[in-house]
Structure formats: structure tokens, C-alpha cells
Design an enzyme around this catalytic site. Structure first.
Site, PDB file in Angstrom:
ATOM      1  N   LYS A 179       4.630  11.790 -60.091  1.00 20.52           N
ATOM      2  CA  LYS A 179       5.475  10.918 -60.854  1.00 20.52           C
ATOM      3  C   LYS A 179       6.343  10.494 -60.757  1.00 20.52           C
ATOM      4  O   LYS A 179       7.283  10.870 -60.109  1.00 20.52           O
ATOM      5  CB  LYS A 179       5.100  11.418 -62.176  1.00 20.52           C
ATOM      6  CG  LYS A 179       3.590  11.670 -63.229  1.00 20.52           C
ATOM      7  CD  LYS A 179       3.985  12.449 -64.673  1.00 20.52           C
ATOM      8  CE  LYS A 179       4.657  13.608 -64.908  1.00 20.52           C
ATOM      9  NZ  LYS A 179       5.319  14.615 -65.338  1.00 20.52           N
ATOM     10  N   THR A 216      11.295   8.720 -74.839  1.00 21.04           N
ATOM     11  CA  THR A 216      10.206   8.827 -74.042  1.00 21.04           C
ATOM     12  C   THR A 216      10.050  10.051 -73.799  1.00 21.04           C
ATOM     13  O   THR A 216       9.339  10.526 -72.838  1.00 21.04           O
ATOM     14  CB  THR A 216      11.026   8.366 -72.661  1.00 21.04           C
ATOM     15  OG1 THR A 216      12.096   9.030 -72.580  1.00 21.04           O
ATOM     16  CG2 THR A 216      11.801   7.020 -72.054  1.00 21.04           C
ATOM     17  N   GLY A 218       8.521  13.955 -74.005  1.00 20.44           N
ATOM     18  CA  GLY A 218       6.624  14.003 -73.919  1.00 20.44           C
ATOM     19  C   GLY A 218       5.802  13.342 -73.123  1.00 20.44           C
ATOM     20  O   GLY A 218       4.326  13.272 -72.997  1.00 20.44           O
ATOM     21  N   THR A 219       6.087  12.440 -72.482  1.00 22.86           N
ATOM     22  CA  THR A 219       5.620  11.827 -71.454  1.00 22.86           C
ATOM     23  C   THR A 219       4.640  12.398 -70.343  1.00 22.86           C
ATOM     24  O   THR A 219       3.156  11.896 -70.416  1.00 22.86           O
ATOM     25  CB  THR A 219       6.571  10.740 -70.280  1.00 22.86           C
ATOM     26  OG1 THR A 219       7.910  10.846 -69.715  1.00 22.86           O
ATOM     27  CG2 THR A 219       6.988   9.477 -71.434  1.00 22.86           C
ATOM     28  N   GLY A 220       5.411  13.417 -69.740  1.00 27.75           N
ATOM     29  CA  GLY A 220       4.045  13.923 -69.060  1.00 27.75           C
ATOM     30  C   GLY A 220       3.186  14.878 -69.609  1.00 27.75           C
ATOM     31  O   GLY A 220       2.201  15.342 -68.872  1.00 27.75           O
ATOM     32  N   CYS A 221       3.194  14.992 -71.019  1.00 28.70           N
ATOM     33  CA  CYS A 221       2.855  15.705 -71.618  1.00 28.70           C
ATOM     34  C   CYS A 221       1.879  15.079 -72.110  1.00 28.70           C
ATOM     35  O   CYS A 221      -0.028  15.033 -71.566  1.00 28.70           O
ATOM     36  CB  CYS A 221       2.972  16.304 -73.099  1.00 28.70           C
ATOM     37  SG  CYS A 221       4.246  17.737 -72.885  1.00 28.70           S
TER      38      CYS A 221
END
Length: 270
Positions: A179, A216, A218-221
Site C-alpha cells: 500500500k 486515517t 485503521g485504514t489498513g484494517c
């Protein structure tokens, strides 16, 4: 009788509910799935950072996963925070125990530490993650710092990100999505590195304008949980990633004007 779309998230609990199991569950439910959970760690955190945390014991973690997989028709699994080699190995043991019944998609969000600087995964745990769990993954979704840690390569550009993705692919996982949220500039570019039916390495880029927002956390979660739901629905990897990125973008746009506190608010508040 209607069959439920069950997705299991194996991750840490976030008391601020911006990331971890709480963010995963909101995402899974928003996309039409039913979220099952196995808590790996309990964290005390808010928009400013992690204040304290403690890992869940190996026996209790195993019991949670066993209870879910032994009863519910799980269609996909997503992992987040795995706090040490013991937790990694519990997940591997459960995958081995249940893979004979049904092999389901596995999305690994390799959470090594928090954005605020808290380290969750030790060197021994990282070694176990790379050697023992990654080979089970349908997809691994590292950001640039995590890609550096998993690959051992410096990531400072999109070209570096692709090289790191190729290196992580050598672990035996099905695909790697590096990402680009940590990249500078107004464009966000994610690179997917995978193997085709002929075992050749294929590279695909996903690009869009960066959403200007402080919220932003928790974007990866959210992204990895959304991909897991898409795979549970039977979508191809590329279509699933495209749909999940679109979902995350809408979430960031909808929440960018919300005031959550003194730090970064949740990327998706539901």
C-alpha cells in the site's frame, strides 16, 4: 435456507474503536458479511496513540478460533495484530487443523507496530510470521514500513515498493499488495504483485487521488477486512482489491470533516 457470509477476523481490540477488531467488524457488516472475532490482544488507545496493551494467552486465543471454525461456515479469514510467535503459531495450527475441511481465503495485514510508535511484534514473532504464516496467505497487505520489515529492503519510492513486493512473494504467499499511503504527493498508488497460472510474476497498479483528511486511523484494517469480504463473496483478487479501495475511499471522504479528538480519528466510523 439462506447461508450467512461469515468472515473471521483474528486481531487486537482497540478501545478507541478506530482500528483492530472493531474497525474490521464495522467494515465486514457494512459490506454484507457477518463478523466473527478472535481477540489476540487488548489495547488501551485513543486518537492520540496506544497507552497500554497486553496479549491474550495462547490457550484462550486458540479456543476462540476453534469455537468459531468448529461451528460457523467461515468463508474467509483476515488477520491483523498477532502479538508474538505464540499467536502466529496458534493461527498456523488452526489453519492446518481445518484446511482439510475447507481451504478458505486468508488475508494477512502484517501489523508490526502502531502508527504512533508502539511495537507489537518481536523479532522472533516476525520470523515466525514470515516463515510459518505467510505461506498460507492468499494476500498480504503491508504498508511501506511493513514491506521494509518483511522484505529487508529499503522502501522510499514506488519502484522500491514493487521490489519489496516481489521479495515478500518469495515467502510462498499467493500475492502481495504493498500500500502506498506513506508515499509523498497527492496520488496514492498501491502495487499488487502475484503469480499467474504459469507461475510468472504479474504486477498491477491501483491509483487514485489522495483524500485529504486527518482521520486515517485503521485504514489498513478497513482495506484488508474489505478485501476479505470480497474474496468471501467469490470475487477475483483484482476485483476484490478494486472494490475494497473504492469502499475505503468513500469512508475517508464521508468522515474527513468529523472531529474525533486530539489525534487521528477512525478512517471508517460506520
Amino acid at each position: 435456507m439462506k447461508r450467512s457470509l461469515c468472515v473471521l477476523t483474528i486481531a487486537g481490540s482497540d478501545s478507541g474503536a478506530g482500528a483492530g477488531v472493531q474497525a474490521d467488524a464495522r467494515t465486514i457488516h457494512a459490506l454484507g458479511g457477518y463478523a466473527l472475532t478472535a481477540i489476540t490482544a487488548v489495547t488501551a488507545q485513543n486518537t492520540r496513540g496506544v497507552k497500554a496493551w497486553r496479549a491474550v494467552g495462547r490457550g484462550l486465543l486458540r479456543a476462540q478460533i476453534e469455537a468459531v471454525l468448529g461451528d460457523f461456515p467461515v468463508a474467509a479469514i483476515k488477520t491483523g495484530l498477532l502479538p508474538g510467535a505464540a499467536a502466529v503459531r496458534v493461527v498456523v495450527e488452526m489453519l492446518k487443523d481445518y484446511s482439510g475441511r475447507r481451504r478458505m481465503p486468508l488475508v494477512i495485514d502484517p501489523v508490526v507496530g502502531s502508527t504512533s510508535g508502539t511495537r507489537f511484534l518481536s523479532v522472533v514473532g516476525l520470523r515466525a510470521l514470515k516463515a510459518e504464516l505467510l505461506p498460507w496467505a492468499t494476500l498480504v497487505t503491508p504498508n511501506w514500513p511493513e514491506a521494509e520489515t518483511l522484505s529487508g529492503l529499503r522502501v522510499r519510492s514506488f519502484e522500491d515498493a514493487e521490489r519489496a513486493g516481489r521479495e515478500i512473494l518469495r515467502s510462498g504467499c499467493g500475492a502481495v499488495l504493498v500500500k502506498g499511503g506513506h508515499a509523498p504527493g497527492g496520488r496514492c498508488r498501491d502495487v499488487l504483485v502475484m503469480r499467474d497460472a504459469s507461475d510468472d510474476v504479474v504486477v498491477r497498479w491501483f491509483e487514485g487521488a489522495r483524500v485529504k483528511t486527518w482521520n486515517t486511523h485503521g485504514t489498513g484494517c478497513v482495506l484488508s477486512a474489505a478485501i476479505a469480504v470480497e474474496l468471501a463473496k467469490g470475487r477475483s483478487l483484482t476485483v476484490g482489491i478494486k472494490n475494497a479501495r473504492r469502499f475505503l475511499r468513500r469512508a475517508l471522504e464521508n468522515g474527513k470533516e468529523t472531529d474525533w479528538g486530539g489525534g487521528a480519528g477512525p478512517a471508517f466510523a460506520g
